[in-house]
Design a protein around this motif. Structure first.
Motif, mmCIF file in Angstrom:
data_model
loop_
_atom_site.group_PDB
_atom_site.id
_atom_site.type_symbol
_atom_site.label_atom_id
_atom_site.label_comp_id
_atom_site.label_asym_id
_atom_site.label_seq_id
_atom_site.Cartn_x
_atom_site.Cartn_y
_atom_site.Cartn_z
ATOM 1 N N GLY A 160 0.786 -1.227 0.000
ATOM 2 C CA GLY A 160 0.000 0.000 0.000
ATOM 3 C C GLY A 160 0.818 1.276 0.000
ATOM 4 O O GLY A 160 0.258 2.362 -0.071
ATOM 5 N N ALA A 161 2.155 1.151 0.077
ATOM 6 C CA ALA A 161 2.993 2.350 0.167
ATOM 7 C C ALA A 161 3.174 2.991 -1.202
ATOM 8 O O ALA A 161 3.067 2.338 -2.240
ATOM 9 N N THR A 162 3.459 4.304 -1.199
ATOM 10 C CA THR A 162 3.841 5.041 -2.399
ATOM 11 C C THR A 162 5.254 5.564 -2.167
ATOM 12 O O THR A 162 5.516 6.251 -1.183
ATOM 13 N N ILE A 163 6.172 5.210 -3.068
ATOM 14 C CA ILE A 163 7.582 5.566 -2.922
ATOM 15 C C ILE A 163 7.955 6.499 -4.063
ATOM 16 O O ILE A 163 7.706 6.208 -5.225
ATOM 17 N N THR A 164 8.551 7.649 -3.722
ATOM 18 C CA THR A 164 8.882 8.671 -4.717
ATOM 19 C C THR A 164 10.386 8.899 -4.739
ATOM 20 O O THR A 164 11.012 9.049 -3.686
ATOM 21 N N GLU A 214 10.048 -20.051 -1.025
ATOM 22 C CA GLU A 214 8.701 -19.945 -1.589
ATOM 23 C C GLU A 214 8.050 -18.659 -1.089
ATOM 24 O O GLU A 214 8.189 -18.302 0.082
ATOM 25 N N TYR A 215 7.359 -17.956 -1.970
ATOM 26 C CA TYR A 215 6.569 -16.815 -1.526
ATOM 27 C C TYR A 215 5.286 -17.344 -0.871
ATOM 28 O O TYR A 215 4.871 -18.481 -1.110
ATOM 29 N N PRO A 216 4.630 -16.550 -0.029
ATOM 30 C CA PRO A 216 3.441 -17.037 0.699
ATOM 31 C C PRO A 216 2.258 -17.289 -0.234
ATOM 32 O O PRO A 216 2.130 -16.667 -1.286
ATOM 33 N N SER A 217 1.403 -18.194 0.164
ATOM 34 C CA SER A 217 0.159 -18.419 -0.575
ATOM 35 C C SER A 217 -0.889 -17.405 -0.133
ATOM 36 O O SER A 217 -0.762 -16.743 0.894
ATOM 37 N N GLU A 218 -1.936 -17.290 -0.968
ATOM 38 C CA GLU A 218 -3.072 -16.404 -0.698
ATOM 39 C C GLU A 218 -2.600 -14.997 -0.321
ATOM 40 O O GLU A 218 -2.881 -14.476 0.744
ATOM 41 N N THR A 219 -1.847 -14.402 -1.226
ATOM 42 C CA THR A 219 -1.247 -13.085 -1.002
ATOM 43 C C THR A 219 -1.733 -12.094 -2.047
ATOM 44 O O THR A 219 -1.836 -12.424 -3.220
ATOM 45 N N ASP A 220 -2.042 -10.880 -1.596
ATOM 46 C CA ASP A 220 -2.336 -9.764 -2.490
ATOM 47 C C ASP A 220 -1.658 -8.527 -1.901
ATOM 48 O O ASP A 220 -2.132 -7.981 -0.902
ATOM 49 N N VAL A 221 -0.544 -8.137 -2.488
ATOM 50 C CA VAL A 221 0.204 -6.976 -2.012
ATOM 51 C C VAL A 221 0.585 -6.106 -3.205
ATOM 52 O O VAL A 221 0.704 -6.594 -4.327
ATOM 53 N N ALA A 222 0.771 -4.799 -2.966
ATOM 54 C CA ALA A 222 1.095 -3.876 -4.062
ATOM 55 C C ALA A 222 1.861 -2.686 -3.516
ATOM 56 O O ALA A 222 1.672 -2.266 -2.376
ATOM 57 N N VAL A 223 2.752 -2.149 -4.360
ATOM 58 C CA VAL A 223 3.520 -0.949 -4.044
ATOM 59 C C VAL A 223 3.445 -0.026 -5.260
ATOM 60 O O VAL A 223 3.503 -0.489 -6.400
ATOM 61 N N THR A 224 3.326 1.286 -5.022
ATOM 62 C CA THR A 224 3.287 2.272 -6.102
ATOM 63 C C THR A 224 4.581 3.083 -6.091
ATOM 64 O O THR A 224 5.017 3.548 -5.032
ATOM 65 N N LEU A 225 5.203 3.217 -7.259
ATOM 66 C CA LEU A 225 6.425 3.994 -7.422
ATOM 67 C C LEU A 225 6.085 5.241 -8.230
ATOM 68 O O LEU A 225 5.333 5.166 -9.196
ATOM 69 N N GLU A 226 6.654 6.373 -7.836
ATOM 70 C CA GLU A 226 6.402 7.617 -8.552
ATOM 71 C C GLU A 226 7.710 8.271 -8.960
ATOM 72 O O GLU A 226 8.690 8.231 -8.216
ATOM 73 N N GLY A 227 7.710 8.894 -10.143
ATOM 74 C CA GLY A 227 8.896 9.549 -10.676
ATOM 75 C C GLY A 227 9.195 9.012 -12.062
ATOM 76 O O GLY A 227 8.337 8.423 -12.738
ATOM 77 N N ASN A 228 10.421 9.197 -12.497
ATOM 78 C CA ASN A 228 10.894 8.590 -13.743
ATOM 79 C C ASN A 228 11.602 7.300 -13.355
ATOM 80 O O ASN A 228 12.721 7.323 -12.844
#
Length: 283
Positions: free
Chosen positions: A108-112, A126-140
């Protein structure tokens, strides 16, 4: 596999965990596995499949029921040479000046305007099962993948990475590295995994320079009005005393006057009196 109520989604899995073959035919509750493999230990994994959408079909969540298994295993007498083990994943080389984070830590974070490496949680195992994660990057931003291994499936319907920027999205799964890509503005990286068959995950490195702000022209400030400098009054000649003469102190320095009417001016009156002067008159 099948013959019962379950929509069978079957996979033949090696002892190391990688899936060799998978079967979940459309419009057929059965699954079929026919694969020649070297001698070794294998696991047949069966789970509920899905068909269409919940409104025009059903999801894996509601895919429950009994099933049967039938088949043969042939040519088991001659041992096959051992299958070479894949190399142990090596931790990624850090981006200079960058830290390595996980998507879950920053969900849920936004990184600029930053430079980081992202690893999937549990990377290299192994990555975890039943996962929904997201990150937003801003800039060029430039995104570069140095390791990528997610459960593979048609149209990436089980596990996936979703890259979204500027109203368009692209989904990735399997073991092929997504291409290095550049984005300007905002880009979101999202990971989804279902309830089974997780792989080693991914290593993503990104570099984002903050987009330069749009310059705003300065607002002109009107000058503060200054009050006019008062001009010194023009000296006026004195009004003569009736019957008096005008003298200067220098002309009469040291004199004593008794019962007289005079006017005295400083030497050079109306321009400048002299410097270094000491004069006096007594009345």
């Amino acid at each position: 596999l099948g013959g019962g109520m379950l929509d069978v989604d079957a996979a033949l899995q090696h002892s190391r965990g990688n899936v060799l073959v998978r079967s979940n035919p459309t419009a057929d509750r059965r699954a079929f596995i026919d694969r020649t493999v070297p001698a070794g230990d294998y696991t047949l994994v069966v789970r509920g499949g899905a068909e269409g959408t919940p409104s025009r079909g059903f999801s894996s969540y509601s895919s429950l029921g009994n099933y049967g298994i039938s088949g043969t295993v042939t040519n088991t007498g001659t041992p096959a040479p051992p299958t070479p083990q894949p190399p142990t994943p090596v931790p990624p080389t850090p981006v200079p000046g960058a830290a390595y984070l996980t998507l879950r830590q920053n969900n849920g974070a936004t990184i600029t305007g930053a430079e980081f490496g992202f690893l999937s949680d549990g990377w290299a195992s192994e990555y975890p099962s039943e996962t929904d994660v997201a990150v937003t990057l801003e800039g060029n931003c430039e995104l570069q993948w140095t390791s990528f291994d997610l459960e593979d499936s048609e149209n990436c319907k089980y596990d996936w990475i979703l890259i979204t920027s500027g109203g368009s999205s692209q989904k990735y799964c399997g073991s092929t590295l997504p291409p290095t890509a550049s984005f300007s503005g905002s880009v979101t990286v999202a990971l989804h995994s279902d309830e089974g068959l997780e792989k080693s995950g991914f290593d993503l490195e990104f570099r984002c320079n903050a987009a330069p702000p749009t310059p705003t022209p300065p607002t002109p400030t009107p000058p503060t009005p200054q009050p006019p400098t008062p001009e010194p009054p023009t000296p006026q000649p004195p009004t003569p005393v009736p019957g008096a003469a005008y003298l200067t102190l220098r002309e009469n320095n040291g004199a004593t006057f008794v019962g007289a009417v005079f006017g005295f001016l400083s030497d050079g009156w109306a321009t400048e009196y002299p410097a270094e002067t000491d004069v006096e008159v007594t009345f």
